[in-house]
Enzyme design. Sequence first.
Site, PDB file in Angstrom:
ATOM      1  N   CYS A   1       0.879  -1.149   0.000  1.00 11.67           N
ATOM      2  CA  CYS A   1       0.000   0.000   0.000  1.00 11.67           C
ATOM      3  C   CYS A   1       0.916   1.198   0.000  1.00 11.67           C
ATOM      4  O   CYS A   1       2.123   1.063   0.185  1.00 11.67           O
ATOM      5  CB  CYS A   1      -0.843   0.020   1.273  1.00 11.67           C
ATOM      6  SG  CYS A   1      -1.782  -1.505   1.496  1.00 11.67           S
TER       7      CYS A   1
ATOM      8  N   ARG B   1       1.517   1.562  -6.010  1.00  6.87           N
ATOM      9  CA  ARG B   1       1.727   0.598  -4.928  1.00  6.87           C
ATOM     10  C   ARG B   1       0.444  -0.153  -4.556  1.00  6.87           C
ATOM     11  O   ARG B   1       0.481  -1.082  -3.759  1.00  6.87           O
ATOM     12  CB  ARG B   1       2.271   1.313  -3.687  1.00  6.87           C
ATOM     13  CG  ARG B   1       3.597   2.003  -3.905  1.00  6.87           C
ATOM     14  CD  ARG B   1       4.035   2.710  -2.646  1.00  6.87           C
ATOM     15  NE  ARG B   1       4.242   1.780  -1.566  1.00  6.87           N
ATOM     16  CZ  ARG B   1       5.370   1.132  -1.317  1.00  6.87           C
ATOM     17  NH1 ARG B   1       6.415   1.336  -2.083  1.00  6.87           N
ATOM     18  NH2 ARG B   1       5.466   0.305  -0.307  1.00  6.87           N
TER      19      ARG B   1
ATOM     20  N   TRP C   1      -3.735  -2.010  -1.326  1.00  3.61           N
ATOM     21  CA  TRP C   1      -3.731  -3.262  -2.104  1.00  3.61           C
ATOM     22  C   TRP C   1      -4.153  -4.318  -1.095  1.00  3.61           C
ATOM     23  O   TRP C   1      -3.407  -4.630  -0.171  1.00  3.61           O
ATOM     24  CB  TRP C   1      -2.329  -3.532  -2.653  1.00  3.61           C
ATOM     25  CG  TRP C   1      -2.265  -4.763  -3.510  1.00  3.61           C
ATOM     26  CD1 TRP C   1      -2.700  -4.880  -4.798  1.00  3.61           C
ATOM     27  CD2 TRP C   1      -1.723  -6.041  -3.153  1.00  3.61           C
ATOM     28  NE1 TRP C   1      -2.467  -6.150  -5.258  1.00  3.61           N
ATOM     29  CE2 TRP C   1      -1.866  -6.896  -4.271  1.00  3.61           C
ATOM     30  CE3 TRP C   1      -1.133  -6.556  -1.999  1.00  3.61           C
ATOM     31  CZ2 TRP C   1      -1.444  -8.217  -4.273  1.00  3.61           C
ATOM     32  CZ3 TRP C   1      -0.715  -7.873  -2.000  1.00  3.61           C
ATOM     33  CH2 TRP C   1      -0.873  -8.688  -3.135  1.00  3.61           C
TER      34      TRP C   1
ATOM     35  N   ASN D   1       1.004  -0.117   5.881  1.00  2.00           N
ATOM     36  CA  ASN D   1       1.443  -0.897   4.722  1.00  2.00           C
ATOM     37  C   ASN D   1       2.150  -2.133   5.247  1.00  2.00           C
ATOM     38  O   ASN D   1       3.052  -2.012   6.073  1.00  2.00           O
ATOM     39  CB  ASN D   1       2.412  -0.051   3.875  1.00  2.00           C
ATOM     40  CG  ASN D   1       3.131  -0.867   2.825  1.00  2.00           C
ATOM     41  OD1 ASN D   1       2.548  -1.768   2.233  1.00  2.00           O
ATOM     42  ND2 ASN D   1       4.392  -0.555   2.592  1.00  2.00           N
ATOM     43  N   GLY D   2       1.734  -3.328   4.778  1.00  2.00           N
ATOM     44  CA  GLY D   2       2.394  -4.552   5.228  1.00  2.00           C
ATOM     45  C   GLY D   2       1.385  -5.530   5.792  1.00  2.00           C
ATOM     46  O   GLY D   2       0.183  -5.454   5.493  1.00  2.00           O
TER      47      GLY D   2
ATOM     48  N   GLU E   1       8.544 -13.894 -20.736  1.00  2.66           N
ATOM     49  CA  GLU E   1       8.276 -12.490 -20.429  1.00  2.66           C
ATOM     50  C   GLU E   1       7.092 -11.975 -21.255  1.00  2.66           C
ATOM     51  O   GLU E   1       6.227 -11.268 -20.739  1.00  2.66           O
ATOM     52  CB  GLU E   1       9.550 -11.656 -20.676  1.00  2.66           C
ATOM     53  CG  GLU E   1       9.400 -10.157 -20.534  1.00  2.66           C
ATOM     54  CD  GLU E   1       8.890  -9.694 -19.181  1.00  2.66           C
ATOM     55  OE1 GLU E   1       8.837 -10.498 -18.225  1.00  2.66           O
ATOM     56  OE2 GLU E   1       8.506  -8.510 -19.078  1.00  2.66           O
TER      57      GLU E   1
ATOM     58  N   LYS F   1       3.484 -10.483 -19.874  1.00  7.19           N
ATOM     59  CA  LYS F   1       2.888  -9.191 -20.275  1.00  7.19           C
ATOM     60  C   LYS F   1       1.445  -9.373 -20.730  1.00  7.19           C
ATOM     61  O   LYS F   1       0.575  -8.598 -20.360  1.00  7.19           O
ATOM     62  CB  LYS F   1       3.677  -8.544 -21.427  1.00  7.19           C
ATOM     63  CG  LYS F   1       5.063  -8.023 -21.145  1.00  7.19           C
ATOM     64  CD  LYS F   1       5.139  -6.859 -20.204  1.00  7.19           C
ATOM     65  CE  LYS F   1       5.206  -7.319 -18.773  1.00  7.19           C
ATOM     66  NZ  LYS F   1       6.453  -7.330 -18.100  1.00  7.19           N
TER      67      LYS F   1
ATOM     68  N   GLU G   1      -0.878 -10.136 -17.642  1.00 10.96           N
ATOM     69  CA  GLU G   1      -1.181  -9.061 -16.698  1.00 10.96           C
ATOM     70  C   GLU G   1      -1.866  -7.869 -17.356  1.00 10.96           C
ATOM     71  O   GLU G   1      -2.673  -7.203 -16.728  1.00 10.96           O
ATOM     72  CB  GLU G   1       0.058  -8.638 -15.897  1.00 10.96           C
ATOM     73  CG  GLU G   1       1.113  -7.885 -16.634  1.00 10.96           C
ATOM     74  CD  GLU G   1       2.263  -7.473 -15.709  1.00 10.96           C
ATOM     75  OE1 GLU G   1       3.379  -7.365 -16.219  1.00 10.96           O
ATOM     76  OE2 GLU G   1       2.047  -7.239 -14.510  1.00 10.96           O
TER      77      GLU G   1
ATOM     78  N   HIS H   1       6.165 -32.845 -25.660  1.00 11.17           N
ATOM     79  CA  HIS H   1       6.099 -33.566 -24.374  1.00 11.17           C
ATOM     80  C   HIS H   1       4.818 -33.241 -23.602  1.00 11.17           C
ATOM     81  O   HIS H   1       4.732 -33.526 -22.417  1.00 11.17           O
ATOM     82  CB  HIS H   1       7.334 -33.238 -23.533  1.00 11.17           C
ATOM     83  CG  HIS H   1       8.620 -33.664 -24.184  1.00 11.17           C
ATOM     84  ND1 HIS H   1       8.926 -34.981 -24.403  1.00 11.17           N
ATOM     85  CD2 HIS H   1       9.647 -32.937 -24.696  1.00 11.17           C
ATOM     86  CE1 HIS H   1      10.107 -35.067 -25.012  1.00 11.17           C
ATOM     87  NE2 HIS H   1      10.566 -33.835 -25.199  1.00 11.17           N
TER      88      HIS H   1
ATOM     89  N   LYS I   1       2.415  -2.296  -8.435  1.00 10.80           N
ATOM     90  CA  LYS I   1       3.740  -2.190  -9.037  1.00 10.80           C
ATOM     91  C   LYS I   1       4.815  -2.792  -8.143  1.00 10.80           C
ATOM     92  O   LYS I   1       5.711  -3.470  -8.596  1.00 10.80           O
ATOM     93  CB  LYS I   1       4.036  -0.711  -9.319  1.00 10.80           C
ATOM     94  CG  LYS I   1       5.375  -0.434  -9.971  1.00 10.80           C
ATOM     95  CD  LYS I   1       5.333  -0.790 -11.425  1.00 10.80           C
ATOM     96  CE  LYS I   1       6.654  -0.561 -12.133  1.00 10.80           C
ATOM     97  NZ  LYS I   1       6.714  -1.396 -13.355  1.00 10.80           N
TER      98      LYS I   1
HETATM   99  C1  AGP Z   1       6.012  -7.382 -14.357  1.00 10.70           C
HETATM  100  O1  AGP Z   1       5.359  -6.800 -15.420  1.00 10.70           O
HETATM  101  C2  AGP Z   1       5.357  -7.330 -13.063  1.00 10.70           C
HETATM  102  N1  AGP Z   1       4.541  -6.263 -12.789  1.00 10.70           N
HETATM  103  C3  AGP Z   1       6.071  -8.015 -11.914  1.00 10.70           C
HETATM  104  O2  AGP Z   1       6.244  -9.349 -12.307  1.00 10.70           O
HETATM  105  C4  AGP Z   1       7.419  -7.456 -11.426  1.00 10.70           C
HETATM  106  O3  AGP Z   1       8.396  -7.633 -12.410  1.00 10.70           O
HETATM  107  C5  AGP Z   1       7.801  -8.158 -10.117  1.00 10.70           C
HETATM  108  O4  AGP Z   1       6.821  -7.908  -9.160  1.00 10.70           O
HETATM  109  C6  AGP Z   1       9.163  -7.756  -9.618  1.00 10.70           C
HETATM  110  O5  AGP Z   1       9.252  -6.401  -9.340  1.00 10.70           O
HETATM  111  P1  AGP Z   1      10.648  -5.703  -9.106  1.00 10.70           P
HETATM  112  O6  AGP Z   1      11.410  -5.797 -10.378  1.00 10.70           O
HETATM  113  O7  AGP Z   1      10.317  -4.296  -8.720  1.00 10.70           O
HETATM  114  O8  AGP Z   1      11.335  -6.460  -8.003  1.00 10.70           O
END
Ligand code: AGP
Length: 591
Positions: free
Chosen positions: A2, A28, A75, A101-102, A468, A472, A475, A491, A586
Amino acid sequence: MCSIIGYSGQLTLAAPLLVESLKKMEYRGYDSVGIATLNKGNILVSKGVGKVAEVDQQLHLNELPGEIGIGHTRWATHGGVTDKNAHPHYSCSANIAVVHNGIIENYQELKVELENDGHIFKSQTDSEVIAHLLELNYEKSNFNVRETMTRTFERIRGSFAFVAVFSNGTIAGARYDEPLIIGISSDALFLSSDVLGFLKHTDQAIFLDNGDIVIVENKQYTIFDNQQTIVNRPVTQVAWELGSSEKGKFAHYTIKEIHEQSETMLKPFVTSNNFELFCKYLNDASNIYITGSGTSYNSGLLGKLLLSKFAKKKSEVYMSSEFQYFSDTVEPLSVVIAISQSGETADVLHSVKRAKEKGAKILSIVNIPTSSLARMSDCYISLDCGPEIGVAATKSFLNQLMILYNIVCILSNNNIKFDSKERKKLQAMIQTVLNLDNKIKTLINSLHHDLKDIYILGRSIHYPIALEGSLKIKELAYIHAEGIAAGELKHGPLALIDKESVVIVLNPNDETYQDVVSSTNEIKSRGAFIIGISDLHNDLYDIFIELPKTDSYLYPLIEIIPLQIMSYYLAIQKQLDPDYPRNLAKSVTVK
Ligand code: AGP
């Protein structure tokens, strides 16, 4: 994860400033938002479900009177996304409100105790116990804020940063394993999860240590360490550029950040970064571990391959959430490369802590030089790609790869060419691929709008890019996507392929080409729709995205770009907000 902010000052009234700060830190968490201000001895709280701008429009948060206040974006971890669970949380008497936060691990036990003592809870959150504990201790300590904070701190377990406003005009905060930063200007003091919360007003910051408590009253701040001793922590000047994050001519941060990659990709090489020292640590290491989460893990996967292929160095790569289970062999001569955009990801920080306890050296590749990770590292290299606001990592991924390539170039005595001339050529190629934006948009619009599954195939150095790319798509567009090592198709995954399947093949003309063509044939004969990404056309492709020709080892850096652009337009096609995907944040600061 958060965001929390506390403000006490004369710059403006608290509410509009808190709202602005929360907008900057919304990455966040964006399930709900709330603020509390102190007005004529009364604490006023306004909060609701939604993003900051939406809730502000409905509730007129920024009109709450008062010069002191706290704010929060959430969050959700404990308790649903509801108005009641939004922060701030009041104590029973409403003379204290708190944002957190936490995770408070022992909240259930504390809640029972507090309820037995007559406290009435209004939310399902773990955070609310802090408000009631503060109230209990405030009374017990005869309204001494310092004692209240210390006693409360001693009772809660878990990872937390919290800020409370008291009706006597004090704000106070504490942190353990979650960030809390003091912003200091001549007219105001801030307590914030991120420097972005106050950077518009001051670049002077104190990064509190784990276990610190801070009390802000009468325009002064006092910091106590975990021994309850008053301590001075160094004031750091943070870079103003960290705060510059506008969308410019773009509709979303995500597409803006994708497009600025041709510029940001060279930034790590402009400032004096620690490449030589970093490589010295690696050369001296008995064994090398690489760790990261999500996108940063994917770049670690490619790093491992490049180290092995070109520098003949063996390394192990682990997702940070799994690292602890594989850390038995970490010893004092080990080196851990921790990769993270934010430098605040809890899983990464836990892995690093564990490795440090075993005496390993920590090398990090990180975007935020003031982050917890950078500060825990023996040596770090900065991504220098500027603030990445879109929740999906794009430009930070490319810069992580750029840095890894340069490290491999140094360690391999230029076995791969990656000097400034080569990087410039690469930059031009990335721009060429970025210019395909419109073509890719049309391509996406030509696909039917109800895609259920997308598969991405790649072998060797293309496999991490397939992973990767699929991350993308998942998400941003909420479509099931899977990166598959092309050779693994037969396989098992081949059973999934039918006429409805869309398969993207990463197929540059290198040593993997023929094998990937064979896999593509197998898929094509099951009726799948094929999008080929390559420098070489093949009739198997229903759609061909052409890459410029370059040295084979550089293709991962180029082929990720069309996948990022595709993911963005898949989200737009479904009218989703690519900057703020549902359920995500994020910076993932909880385990
Ligand atoms: C990637 O698009 C994500 N939002 C997520 O996987 C991110 O890369 C991951 O949470 C790691 O974050 P960081 O690089 O800030 O440690």
